[in-house]
Scaffold this motif. Structure first.
Motif, PDB file in Angstrom:
ATOM      1  N   MET A   1     -22.246  -1.333  40.923  1.00  0.00           N
ATOM      2  CA  MET A   1     -20.829  -1.345  40.641  1.00  0.00           C
ATOM      3  C   MET A   1     -20.568  -1.273  39.138  1.00  0.00           C
ATOM      4  SD  MET A   1     -18.050  -1.375  42.187  1.00  0.00           S
ATOM      5  CE  MET A   1     -16.351  -1.674  41.991  1.00  0.00           C
ATOM      6  N   LYS A   2     -21.439  -1.954  38.381  1.00  0.00           N
ATOM      7  CA  LYS A   2     -21.272  -1.958  36.928  1.00  0.00           C
ATOM      8  C   LYS A   2     -21.483  -0.559  36.349  1.00  0.00           C
ATOM      9  CE  LYS A   2     -22.369  -5.598  34.080  1.00  0.00           C
ATOM     10  NZ  LYS A   2     -23.282  -6.536  33.442  1.00  0.00           N
ATOM     11  N   ASN A   3     -22.439   0.182  36.911  1.00  0.00           N
ATOM     12  CA  ASN A   3     -22.710   1.540  36.425  1.00  0.00           C
ATOM     13  C   ASN A   3     -21.554   2.483  36.729  1.00  0.00           C
ATOM     14  OD1 ASN A   3     -25.170   0.932  35.294  1.00  0.00           O
ATOM     15  ND2 ASN A   3     -26.307   1.387  37.161  1.00  0.00           N
ATOM     16  N   ILE A   4     -20.924   2.310  37.889  1.00  0.00           N
ATOM     17  CA  ILE A   4     -19.795   3.173  38.247  1.00  0.00           C
ATOM     18  C   ILE A   4     -18.649   2.965  37.262  1.00  0.00           C
ATOM     19  CG2 ILE A   4     -18.033   3.592  40.004  1.00  0.00           C
ATOM     20  CD1 ILE A   4     -20.164   2.947  42.104  1.00  0.00           C
ATOM     21  N   THR A   5     -18.382   1.717  36.919  1.00  0.00           N
ATOM     22  CA  THR A   5     -17.328   1.417  35.967  1.00  0.00           C
ATOM     23  C   THR A   5     -17.650   2.008  34.605  1.00  0.00           C
ATOM     24  OG1 THR A   5     -16.962  -0.654  37.140  1.00  0.00           O
ATOM     25  CG2 THR A   5     -15.967  -0.456  34.983  1.00  0.00           C
ATOM     26  N   ARG A   6     -18.908   1.930  34.204  1.00  0.00           N
ATOM     27  CA  ARG A   6     -19.323   2.497  32.920  1.00  0.00           C
ATOM     28  C   ARG A   6     -19.123   4.008  32.908  1.00  0.00           C
ATOM     29  NH1 ARG A   6     -25.043   0.853  31.489  1.00  0.00           N
ATOM     30  NH2 ARG A   6     -23.989  -1.079  31.034  1.00  0.00           N
ATOM     31  N   TYR A   7     -19.504   4.671  33.995  1.00  0.00           N
ATOM     32  CA  TYR A   7     -19.351   6.123  34.066  1.00  0.00           C
ATOM     33  C   TYR A   7     -17.882   6.528  34.108  1.00  0.00           C
ATOM     34  CZ  TYR A   7     -24.367   6.510  34.835  1.00  0.00           C
ATOM     35  OH  TYR A   7     -25.714   6.449  34.700  1.00  0.00           O
ATOM     36  N   LEU A   8     -17.066   5.773  34.834  1.00  0.00           N
ATOM     37  CA  LEU A   8     -15.639   6.083  34.860  1.00  0.00           C
ATOM     38  C   LEU A   8     -15.017   5.907  33.479  1.00  0.00           C
ATOM     39  CD1 LEU A   8     -14.475   4.512  38.242  1.00  0.00           C
ATOM     40  CD2 LEU A   8     -14.616   6.932  37.642  1.00  0.00           C
TER      41      LEU A   8
END
Length: 96
Positions: A1-8
């Motif tokens: 979930m943390k990676n998705i937020t970073r990519y967004l």
């Protein structure tokens, strides 16, 4: 979930950069800024808009600075009074 937020976040930053870059390329013609005492400055429109934004943000920060200093001083004073009011009382009672 943390990676998705970073990519967004990265995608949002890239889109914002491309939007500003496109605006700068479309408005690259020179504009003339006439100041007081006959001072004239000629620069691209995006430079003028960026300068106006930076000066406005700086003015806002400087306007809030006295209030920020006063609040920090008051917080420090209140923390000192709380620290001096709390005293540790040694008792022989067991802690349950």
């Amino acid at each position: 979930m943390k990676n998705i937020t970073r990519y967004l976040g990265l995608v949002a930053k890239l889109l914002l950069f491309l939007l500003v870059l496109g605006f700068a390329l479309k408005n690259s013609h020179s504009v003339i800024f006439n100041a007081y005492l006959g001072y004239v400055w000629q620069a691209p429109l995006i430079v003028m808009l960026g300068l106006a934004f930076v000066l406005g943000a700086l003015t806002g920060v400087l306007a809030l600075l006295p209030n920020q200093i006063r609040m920090r001083r008051e917080l420090t004073r209140k923390q000192r009074t709380v620290d001096s009011d709390t005293t540790i009382v040694q008792t022989d009672f067991p802690v349950v």
